[in-house]
Design an enzyme around this catalytic site. Sequence first.
Site, PDB file in Angstrom:
ATOM      1  CE  LYS A 147      55.721   1.957  44.850  1.00 43.03           C
ATOM      2  NZ  LYS A 147      57.159   2.230  44.774  1.00 43.03           N
ATOM      3  CB  CYS A 182      56.524   0.327  39.876  1.00 41.89           C
ATOM      4  SG  CYS A 182      57.559   1.702  40.108  1.00 41.89           S
TER       5      CYS A 182
HETATM    6  N1  SAJ Z   1      49.376  -0.065  31.453  1.00 37.93           N
HETATM    7  C1  SAJ Z   1      48.322  -0.714  30.817  1.00 37.93           C
HETATM    8  N2  SAJ Z   1      47.048  -0.294  31.061  1.00 37.93           N
HETATM    9  C2  SAJ Z   1      46.780   0.746  31.926  1.00 37.93           C
HETATM   10  C3  SAJ Z   1      47.871   1.389  32.565  1.00 37.93           C
HETATM   11  C4  SAJ Z   1      49.153   0.979  32.312  1.00 37.93           C
HETATM   12  O1  SAJ Z   1      48.530  -1.657  30.040  1.00 37.93           O
HETATM   13  O2  SAJ Z   1      45.610   1.098  32.101  1.00 37.93           O
HETATM   14  C5  SAJ Z   1      50.739  -0.531  31.213  1.00 37.93           C
HETATM   15  C6  SAJ Z   1      51.651   0.516  30.616  1.00 37.93           C
HETATM   16  O3  SAJ Z   1      51.649   0.447  29.224  1.00 37.93           O
HETATM   17  C7  SAJ Z   1      53.027   0.106  31.197  1.00 37.93           C
HETATM   18  C8  SAJ Z   1      52.687  -0.499  32.540  1.00 37.93           C
HETATM   19  O4  SAJ Z   1      51.299  -0.854  32.480  1.00 37.93           O
HETATM   20  O5  SAJ Z   1      53.629  -0.879  30.382  1.00 37.93           O
HETATM   21  C9  SAJ Z   1      52.912   0.430  33.735  1.00 37.93           C
HETATM   22  O6  SAJ Z   1      52.292   1.654  33.431  1.00 37.93           O
HETATM   23  P1  SAJ Z   1      52.002   2.757  34.632  1.00 37.93           P
HETATM   24  O7  SAJ Z   1      51.159   3.810  34.014  1.00 37.93           O
HETATM   25  O8  SAJ Z   1      51.519   2.083  35.839  1.00 37.93           O
HETATM   26  O9  SAJ Z   1      53.427   3.429  34.871  1.00 37.93           O
HETATM   27  P2  SAJ Z   1      54.555   3.040  35.934  1.00 37.93           P
HETATM   28  O10 SAJ Z   1      54.995   1.634  35.809  1.00 37.93           O
HETATM   29  O11 SAJ Z   1      55.602   4.088  35.820  1.00 37.93           O
HETATM   30  O12 SAJ Z   1      53.804   3.172  37.347  1.00 37.93           O
HETATM   31  C10 SAJ Z   1      54.113   4.223  38.219  1.00 37.93           C
HETATM   32  C11 SAJ Z   1      53.654   3.785  39.581  1.00 37.93           C
HETATM   33  N3  SAJ Z   1      54.121   4.768  40.510  1.00 37.93           N
HETATM   34  C12 SAJ Z   1      54.972   4.365  41.496  1.00 37.93           C
HETATM   35  O13 SAJ Z   1      55.294   3.211  41.669  1.00 37.93           O
HETATM   36  C13 SAJ Z   1      55.454   5.452  42.369  1.00 37.93           C
HETATM   37  C14 SAJ Z   1      52.142   3.673  39.628  1.00 37.93           C
HETATM   38  O14 SAJ Z   1      51.737   3.438  40.974  1.00 37.93           O
HETATM   39  C15 SAJ Z   1      51.493   4.945  39.169  1.00 37.93           C
HETATM   40  O15 SAJ Z   1      50.087   4.769  39.134  1.00 37.93           O
HETATM   41  C16 SAJ Z   1      52.002   5.285  37.767  1.00 37.93           C
HETATM   42  O16 SAJ Z   1      53.440   5.414  37.828  1.00 37.93           O
HETATM   43  C17 SAJ Z   1      51.406   6.613  37.346  1.00 37.93           C
HETATM   44  O17 SAJ Z   1      50.505   6.577  36.503  1.00 37.93           O
HETATM   45  O18 SAJ Z   1      51.853   7.641  37.874  1.00 37.93           O
END
Ligand code: SAJ
Length: 442
Positions: free
Chosen positions: A220, A274
């Site tokens: 994880k 996360c």
């Molecule tokens: N972000 C970026 N660039 C990207 C992707 C995300 O700047 O290319 C930023 C987003 O704006 C946000 C942060 O990163 O502020 C996190 O975004 P995220 O899409 O990773 O969303 P989270 O934090 O909800 O991540 C969760 C995680 N899932 C779990 O921990 C079970 C992650 O592993 C998943 O990949 C993500 O959800 C998902 O996309 O499902």
Amino acid sequence: MLDLKHKIESRTLRVGVVGLGYVGLPVAASLADVGFSVTGVELRADRVALINRGECPIEGIEPGLSDLLLRVTGSRKLQASTDYRDLSDCDVVLIDVETPVASDHRPRFAALRGACRSLAALMKRGVLVIVESTIAPGTTAGLVVPTLERFSEGKLNRDFFVGHCPERVMPGKLLKNLRTLSRACGGSTEATSETMVELYRTIVDADLDKTDVVTAELVKTAENTYRDVNIAFANELAIICETAGADFRKVRELVNKSPGRAVHMAGAGVGGHCIPKDSWLLLYGAESAKTELIATSRRVNDSMPLRVARMVEEGVQEAGRHIQECKVLLLGWAYLENTDDPRNSPSEVVAAHLKEWGAEVVVHDPWFSHLNVDPYALSDGVDAIVTMVAHDAYRNLDWSEFKKRMRSPVLVDGRHMIETAAAKRLGYIFRAVGRGVNSVSA
Ligand code: SAJ
């Protein structure tokens, strides 16, 4: 372990869940719904009362969770309590408590330690304790097992067994993720891992991979670290594009045409519950390993909100203003588009920097009732507008209307919401993450 397998098959297994939050409540309700008797222990008496009334204490839209909760509390298959003694007859206990990382980037395992200590004092012989909370590699062996042995006076793999099955919840998709995402089932013995697979098979449709505890702890934290490092690469590429006068989005689009490339999206920062913390958990569990990339990636991502604040400062200077006399409107307060979750939001950091420099900051976000006002009225007299979150609601804004109402025409795009040419045609002083001041739009 054979006894547990039989109880799983006959649904006579008694399950305990410690912590009825985003992680614990969905899994407790799901196990109850397939026939197990589940006792949830939660410190907060108000949440316990809500749950026992069949009401869902989790905010936001969680498809299916309210109906599920009503069903399993109505049948009394799920009962919530504040008293650990209600777990004394459980065959399996899941631990789903918070495992935060503090500002020193080190984990705070007080809740986990407390849960293990309270459980140890009363857990029955032969119990299987499964930690679902995200933990640093080595935490099961270094904290969970010693605490359980010390306060139960028992011995691992003789008097009790442990496992780690890291959760993969995501607000808004709690039940969907629980059912459809694969899980690593890391057991203290081979038989323990097999039993974990049998148990989770009753509620998970995806792969359930038997493994050891340390591998499960790594899975994880590594999967989220992988994402953080990839976002950091995108952010550094964006910084290079800014200085090279290129458009990051076009560069990314063409790079990703190359097989095996998947450049992530650069932006105004990385928030959430996360990604910002799991890299630190991974590093904490591997302190003897000399690594650089992961911590550096965290610093790169954490530098993006300041970068955006500096773009505002540059923009208002170009408009002949000093930042300390300016008013700035941030569009978006959530950490992620189309959510109402503000945890570790980059917007909070940008606002703090601007206020530190003397600016007045106003915030709009359609996903927060107290921030969901008329954005155009909010823009009256402001000197800069910043797009911080790529909410769908921001896809069709009237930028000419904003311009009419602003005192100074500064527009900073943190999430690729406006084309450069359009912004300039409207007469904005324009800055954007990943785009040079004179770059041509993609
Ligand atoms: N972000 C970026 N660039 C990207 C992707 C995300 O700047 O290319 C930023 C987003 O704006 C946000 C942060 O990163 O502020 C996190 O975004 P995220 O899409 O990773 O969303 P989270 O934090 O909800 O991540 C969760 C995680 N899932 C779990 O921990 C079970 C992650 O592993 C998943 O990949 C993500 O959800 C998902 O996309 O499902």
